[in-house]
Write an enzyme that holds these catalytic residues in place. Structure first.
Site, mmCIF file in Angstrom:
data_model
loop_
_atom_site.group_PDB
_atom_site.id
_atom_site.type_symbol
_atom_site.label_atom_id
_atom_site.label_comp_id
_atom_site.label_asym_id
_atom_site.label_seq_id
_atom_site.Cartn_x
_atom_site.Cartn_y
_atom_site.Cartn_z
ATOM 1 N N ASP A 1 0.721 -1.394 -0.161
ATOM 2 C CA ASP A 1 0.472 0.248 0.028
ATOM 3 C C ASP A 1 1.313 1.168 -0.118
ATOM 4 O O ASP A 1 -0.066 2.433 0.804
ATOM 5 C CB ASP A 1 -0.634 0.232 1.297
ATOM 6 N N SER B 1 2.123 7.160 0.943
ATOM 7 C CA SER B 1 1.260 5.704 1.281
ATOM 8 C C SER B 1 0.299 5.794 0.717
ATOM 9 O O SER B 1 -0.901 6.850 0.762
ATOM 10 C CB SER B 1 1.327 6.501 2.820
ATOM 11 N N ARG B 2 -0.181 4.497 0.157
ATOM 12 C CA ARG B 2 -1.623 5.368 -0.371
ATOM 13 C C ARG B 2 -2.710 5.082 0.821
ATOM 14 O O ARG B 2 -3.771 4.972 0.493
ATOM 15 C CB ARG B 2 -2.189 3.768 -1.119
ATOM 16 N N VAL B 3 -2.740 4.420 1.801
ATOM 17 C CA VAL B 3 -3.555 4.716 2.840
ATOM 18 C C VAL B 3 -3.427 5.926 3.488
ATOM 19 O O VAL B 3 -4.928 6.876 3.738
ATOM 20 C CB VAL B 3 -3.468 3.627 4.084
#
Lengths: 501, 180
Positions: free
Chosen positions: A339, A364-366
């Protein structure tokens, strides 16, 4: 002493009574070929995939290739005691590791055998090394941060509990240092850590253990080590074993963090096994299922919903690149599975920017869903300002004298930000410290401090706040937010300190 | 061992022919006779050396198989022309297994420390037969190393009632049993 004697006697009595009883039915095969840690076994027609086998020399094996007449098995240990013609027994079990709190503070091999010389591990349960990842229905969104204590990561690339964040970079760029700092920062917190060393030098693993002990971080840490001298099947199993230990913590409703150091060597070990098992080679001689090798491992990181205890397992895989090439086979695979990634660069490292995080390529994809409000408020603009600084800095090399005031201000701010994000090793910041120093730079309190004194300023500011304004830092840590009263206190503290600087 | 699947295919083909003609059992003896001939050192040396041409070998096959079962002669000819004479013994074995399987028989080896009496052997094979629901062709073996009891091997499975294994597991238990 007498009771102990009686205990032994009663155990013996039971065993003597049962001695003549049960006969066992075992599935067997014969070794027809052995070498390079792989055995070809004739027979074993009912054996299952991944089943543990037992060789007469006492080492175990893993059934990996099931063919019409033969079984290809990886030997988990020394193959020197295995001979042609040996009778191999199937155990009817899959590989398991002991799990539980007794492992904390210990160094174990991928089968859970302690290798730190501190005696046996008395655990209460075991868990299969290979498990299917938790399903969609029992997961929840990542919403709690992992506090790494590293300003550049917590500020710009926040990692959430249950997330999988890749640490990628060339050799000697501080990949392991980030992992170790993160572990040290969990001291006294609620996040348990597992460090999986795959194909590392024994001296490095011993060094990490010593460092963690020195900082009092071994109490909440398990080290799973398959060193460079261990056979490839052990290196192949290590991450799955560490993951099983972490999953057990997650299943008990707690939060755990696992570091795989590193998956490049894991892929090498698997490539070696696959080639020796005569599976067809693909790109870069890796077998066809090398993607699944890592995807099934990293999918096991999760945040469970409240019904299932609400535990989490965060994964920080590490990948070593060659000369900054992130387009290699294994790096692209793992980038696509995780992620987000923390990208470390040797140029930055050599320029003294440590941790050498490349803010532009790291994501950071979150994202900010897993950032505390306090950090979000101060760090929101930081990433943007740094990116602008990076593009301006290249341009401004040609002469800063004829730049307009706005651009110059941006450059100055960028230099100070870069300076502030430098952080010595083994010195993770607490949330309060981090928020206070970021607040100071983002709100321009450091604009009139010379660049080369920024770190000194920061150190002394934190020291001042900790002695004179401890309640403000405490409020940030507790509320994880900056309300008006806290902000006023922070401002007052910074101004009071600046008067003395 | 890599030869085993190949030999099995030939055996399956031959067995299918034999079953069509309902002479499966008789052919096993023919196969064994010819296999014995081929195992003679002079014959096997001649048949396996690459210095003799295939044509010469085929001529030899014709002589060897004169007056024998023509279908088995064909098999040997086919194997020879495909450089696979070495498989013939294996084919015979596999054929035997196929025959046993079709007749509901199964081969087993029973190992004891001291020789079994005829009644013991009968009792063992009968009890094995009832539990496996097959006719058991039991081959008795001796191995003083197992100390006592009996060790039966059926195919890939071992029924281990030997004293050696029990002592080993007792030793393991005593070493690891927690006395808490």
């Amino acid at each position: 002493m007498t009771t102990r004697g009686q205990d032994i006697a009663s155990v013996l009595k039971k065993q003597i009574e049962e001695f003549a009883g049960e006969t066992t039915l075992t599935e067997v095969g014969t070794v027809v070929e052995v070498g390079d840690g792989i055995a070809q076994i004739h027979g074993l027609s009912q054996v299952g995939f991944g089943e543990l086998l037992l060789f007469p020399s006492g080492v175990s094996g893993l059934a990996l290739n099931l063919e019409e007449d033969t079984v290809g098995a990886a030997i988990m240990g020394s193959d020197t005691g295995v001979n042609e013609g040996d009778l191999v027994r199937a155990t009817g079990k899959v590989a398991q590791v002991p799990v539980g709190d007794a492992l904390l503070g210990r160094v174990v091999d991928p089968l859970g055998v302690p290798i730190d010389g501190k005696g046996p591990v008395k655990t209460d349960g075991t868990r299969a090394i290979e498990m299917i990842a938790p399903g969609v229905a029992i997961r929840q969104a990542v919403n709690t941060p992992v506090q790494t204590g590293i300003k550049s990561i917590d500020g710009m690339i926040p990692v959430g509990r249950g997330q999988r964040e890749l640490i990628i970079g060339d050799r000697f760029t501080g990949k392991t240092a980030i992992a170790i700092d993160t572990i040290i920062n969990q001291k006294g917190q609620d996040l348990l850590c597992i460090y999986v060393a795959i194909g590392q030098k024994q001296s490095k693993v011993a060094g990490i253990q010593a460092t963690l002990e020195e900082h009092g971080a071994m109490e909440h840490t398990v080290i799973v080590a398959a060193n460079a001298s261990d056979p490839a099947p052990m290196q192949y199993l290590a991450p799955y074993a560490g993951c099983a230990i972490g999953e057990a913590f997650m299943a008990s409703g707690r939060d755990a963090l696992i570091i795989y150091d590193d998956l490049t060597k894991h892929a090498w070990a698997y490539r070696q096994m696959s080639l020796l098992l005569k599976r067809p080679p693909g790109r870069e001689a890796y077998p066809g299922d090398v993607f699944y090798l890592h995807s099934r491992l990293l999918e096991r990181a999760a945040r469970l919903d409240a019904e299932h205890g609400g535990g989490s397992l965060t994964a920080l895989p590490i990948i070593e690149t060659q000369a900054g090439d992130v387009s290699g086979y294994i790096p692209t695979n793992v980038i696509s599975i995780t992620d987000g990634q923390i990208y470390l660069e040797s140029d930055l490292f050599n320029a003294g920017i440590r941790p050498a995080v490349n803010a532009g390529l790291s994501v950071s994809r979150v994202g900010s869903a897993a950032q505390t409000k306090a950090v979000k408020k101060v760090a929101g603009r930081m990433r943007l300002e740094l990116a602008q600084y990076a593009s301006l800095a290249a341009f401004a090399q040609f002469g800063a004298s004829d730049l307009d005031a706005v651009t110059r201000a941006q450059l100055e701010r960028g230099q100070r930000l870069t300076e502030l994000l430098k952080q010595p090793q083994y010195k993770p910041n607490s949330l309060g410290q981090m928020v206070a120093s970021m607040y100071a730079v983002v709100n321009g309190f450091m604009d009139d401090v010379p660049v080369d004194r920024i770190r000194e300023f920061e150190d002394r500011l934190i020291g001042y706040l900790e002695t004179s304004k401890a309640e403000v830092l405490k409020a940030i840590e507790e509320k994880k937010d900056i309300d008006e009263a806290t902000e006023a206190g922070l401002k007052e503290g910074i101004n009071a300190f600046k008067a003395t600087f | 061992m890599a030869k085993a699947p190949t030999a099995r295919r030939y055996a399956q083909a031959l067995f299918a022919i034999a079953q069509e003609k309902d002479v499966a059992e008789a052919w096993l003896n023919d196969l064994r006779d010819l296999a014995a001939v081929l195992e003679e050192p002079t014959v096997s040396a001649f048949m396996s050396t690459p210095r003799v041409t295939t044509a010469d070998k085929l001529q030899m096959v014709t002589q060897l198989t004169e007056g024998r079962n023509p279908m088995i002669a064909n098999l040997l000819g086919l194997l020879t022309s495909r450089q696979g004479v070495g498989l013939f013994g294996k084919v015979t074995e596999e054929y035997g297994e196929l025959l046993n399987a079709s007749l509901g028989r199964i081969r087993a080896q029973g190992t004891t420390a001291t020789p079994m009496s005829a009644t013991q052997l009968k009792r063992l094979s009968d009890s094995l037969g009832t539990s496996l629901k097959k006719e058991v062709l039991l081959e008795a073996r001796e191995d003083p190393g197992i100390i006592g009891g009996v060790l039966v091997r059926v195919g890939d499975q071992i029924i281990d009632g030997s004293v050696r294994t029990k002592l080993a597991s007792l030793k393991r238990q005593l070493a690891h049993e927690s006395l808490t």
